[in-house]
Design a protein around this motif. Structure first.
Motif, PDB file in Angstrom:
ATOM      1  N   THR A 131       0.771  -1.406  -0.076  1.00 14.52           N
ATOM      2  CA  THR A 131       0.002  -0.072   0.083  1.00 14.52           C
ATOM      3  C   THR A 131       0.865   1.296   0.010  1.00 14.52           C
ATOM      4  O   THR A 131       1.769   1.178   0.468  1.00 14.52           O
ATOM      5  CB  THR A 131      -0.960  -0.057   1.237  1.00 14.52           C
ATOM      6  OG1 THR A 131      -0.158   0.111   2.545  1.00 14.52           O
ATOM      7  CG2 THR A 131      -1.842  -1.385   1.274  1.00 14.52           C
ATOM      8  N   GLY A 152       0.095   5.752   0.613  1.00 13.83           N
ATOM      9  CA  GLY A 152      -1.012   6.622   0.710  1.00 13.83           C
ATOM     10  C   GLY A 152      -0.481   7.611   1.870  1.00 13.83           C
ATOM     11  O   GLY A 152       0.463   7.745   2.420  1.00 13.83           O
ATOM     12  N   SER A 181      -3.590   3.620  -2.205  1.00  9.56           N
ATOM     13  CA  SER A 181      -3.569   2.756  -3.039  1.00  9.56           C
ATOM     14  C   SER A 181      -3.086   1.440  -2.489  1.00  9.56           C
ATOM     15  O   SER A 181      -2.182   1.180  -1.829  1.00  9.56           O
ATOM     16  CB  SER A 181      -2.574   2.953  -4.162  1.00  9.56           C
ATOM     17  OG  SER A 181      -2.957   4.176  -4.813  1.00  9.56           O
ATOM     18  N   THR A 190      -4.629  -2.708  -9.259  1.00  5.53           N
ATOM     19  CA  THR A 190      -4.683  -1.852  -8.165  1.00  5.53           C
ATOM     20  C   THR A 190      -6.036  -1.036  -7.658  1.00  5.53           C
ATOM     21  O   THR A 190      -6.517  -0.834  -8.559  1.00  5.53           O
ATOM     22  CB  THR A 190      -3.721  -0.656  -8.484  1.00  5.53           C
ATOM     23  OG1 THR A 190      -2.418  -0.999  -8.897  1.00  5.53           O
ATOM     24  CG2 THR A 190      -3.345   0.479  -7.573  1.00  5.53           C
ATOM     25  N   ASN A 229      -7.801   2.119  -5.456  1.00  2.14           N
ATOM     26  CA  ASN A 229      -7.421   3.406  -4.998  1.00  2.14           C
ATOM     27  C   ASN A 229      -8.659   4.021  -4.266  1.00  2.14           C
ATOM     28  O   ASN A 229      -9.733   3.808  -4.771  1.00  2.14           O
ATOM     29  CB  ASN A 229      -7.055   4.519  -6.390  1.00  2.14           C
ATOM     30  CG  ASN A 229      -5.729   3.907  -6.935  1.00  2.14           C
ATOM     31  OD1 ASN A 229      -4.737   4.022  -6.311  1.00  2.14           O
ATOM     32  ND2 ASN A 229      -5.948   3.429  -8.079  1.00  2.14           N
ATOM     33  N   ASN A 266      -9.863   7.633  -2.514  1.00  2.00           N
ATOM     34  CA  ASN A 266      -9.654   9.054  -2.347  1.00  2.00           C
ATOM     35  C   ASN A 266     -10.842   9.685  -1.753  1.00  2.00           C
ATOM     36  O   ASN A 266     -12.185   9.473  -2.137  1.00  2.00           O
ATOM     37  CB  ASN A 266      -9.327   9.760  -3.552  1.00  2.00           C
ATOM     38  CG  ASN A 266      -8.077   9.344  -4.148  1.00  2.00           C
ATOM     39  OD1 ASN A 266      -6.970   9.806  -3.758  1.00  2.00           O
ATOM     40  ND2 ASN A 266      -7.997   8.554  -5.167  1.00  2.00           N
TER      41      ASN A 266
END
Length: 387
Positions: free
Chosen positions: A242, A244, A273, A281, A283, A285
């Motif tokens: 990961t 982030g 991520s 992957t 993600n 947000n």
């Protein structure tokens, strides 16, 4: 100049300027001289938009041809990197040629590594845009331009336990509509920030960040204000598959006009991520913040979350799926918009220099205000080519 500096500091500059190009293909640059390259690319797309004004009633649909050439001039020194990018996005509306338009984007970025402890990234840009999505069909399209200049100075070696970032950005927003339409939105924005990092593991750092943003409106001076925010969090790189950054804090918005109540609330920014496989992957947000007002609101309490998944099915075939939920609470007016957006995309890398993409996007706004809700479907196919 080390490659590590180029892919970190200069990439940050491009991100600040909001002009980063995510290449699926592998463009071939033209070498103009020692450390100087020129990279052209071209994207041609055809899409069908069944509600290109994003309205609740009297929807208009059209096939739209998009043509976007992009030109990038880049230079590298031993401890510096420079990039100048121009792109023009032309949209041709086959059912409404009065809406044909061309957006222009010009950005410049520079990165400097003075020594192991001192680095500087500068960015500037000018963007001229026309948007057909309008809530008032009797008015012309929104036509505006933004100009910005900013920088980020970093003190501290990359491997040091502590680092400091100092950022500044100035932006002007201006509208080119006739009869002073949207003139009340024109403003100058000055943003300052400082961030302190403390390394607690080889690839993990704690952070504390302070921000101050000043909004100065050209004519609608009653909305002049300043935002103050304080956040704390953590950032990590390639740890347990990961990567982030998590920032959580609070902010307060103070208006110069005493007749408008100050606003405050929680603030967060999260970007992470997760790559369970090298070819797959996920993600995440999410963001909550006080944004500038619109449609009579003094400000907007915005909260949005996006979850996306990129998967490479074959060496040349990949897909993208994304879902966004956004809640916009308009302050001092009775309006609350809940916006859902679903995106699906498939990209085939036909050649090193040619990508073919197909996509679908669905968006829906469920608004508490009258005549502000809408549904919208966009179907597209695109061809992106380089040398």
């Amino acid at each position: 100049m080390s490659m590590n500096f180029k892919t970190s500091s200069l990439a940050a500059a491009i991100s600040v300027a909001l002009c980063a190009n995510a290449w699926a293909l592998e463009p071939q640059s033209i070498k103009l001289g020692d450390g100087l390259t020129f990279t052209p690319s071209l994207q041609v797309s055809e899409r069908y938009d069944d509600n290109f004004r994003a309205v609740e009633k009297n929807e208009e649909s059209s096939w739209i041809t998009g043509i976007t050439p992009t030109f990038t001039l880049a230079a590298e020194g031993r401890k510096s990197a420079y990039e100048l990018t121009y792109s023009a996005n032309t949209d041709i509306f086959h059912s409404s040629h009065n809406d044909d338009n061309t957006d222009h984007h010009l950005t410049a970025n520079a990165g400097f590594e003075f020594d192991a402890r001192n680095r500087l990234v500068l960015s500037a840009g000018h963007h001229k845009v026309e948007e057909t999505a309008s809530l008032d069909q009797n008015a012309e399209n929104d036509k505006y331009s933004t100009s910005n200049i900013g920088g980020l100075y970093t003190f501290g070696a990359k491997t040091a336990r502590t680092q400091l970032d100092f950022g500044a950005n100035y932006e002007e927003l201006r509208y080119q509509n006739s009869n002073n339409l949207n003139a009340d939105k024109e403003r100058d924005t000055t943003a300052l920030s400082s961030t302190a990092y403390y390394r607690v593991a080889p690839k993990t750092r704690l952070l504390v960040e302070a921000r101050h943003t000043d909004y100065d409106y050209v004519t609608n001076t009653r909305l002049n204000s300043n935002n103050i925010a304080l956040l704390g969090g953590v950032t990590w790189e390639a740890t347990a598959k990961t990567t982030g950054t998590v920032k959580i804090g609070a902010e307060k918005k103070r208006f110069d006009d005493s007749s408008i109540d100050d606003k405050s609330g929680s603030l967060w920014e999260v970007g992470a991520s997760w790559a369970p496989r090298t070819y797959s992957t996920f993600n995440l947000n999410t963001r909550r913040a006080l944004d500038e007002g619109d449609s009579g609101a003094s400000s907007i309490q915005s909260q949005s979350t996006t979850l996306s998944w990129n998967h490479e099915w074959l060496d040349r075939l990949s897909s993208d799926v994304s879902y966004t939920y956004s809640d916009q609470e308009y302050q001092d007016v009775k309006r609350d918009d809940k916006i859902k957006t679903l995106g699906l995309g498939l990209t085939y890398e036909m050649r090193r220099w040619l990508d073919i993409g197909v996509g679908y996007k669905y968006s829906e706004n469920d608004s508490s205000a009258a005549n502000e809700s809408y549904e919208r479907n966009i179907y597209s196919i695109s061809f992106t080519a380089s040398l």
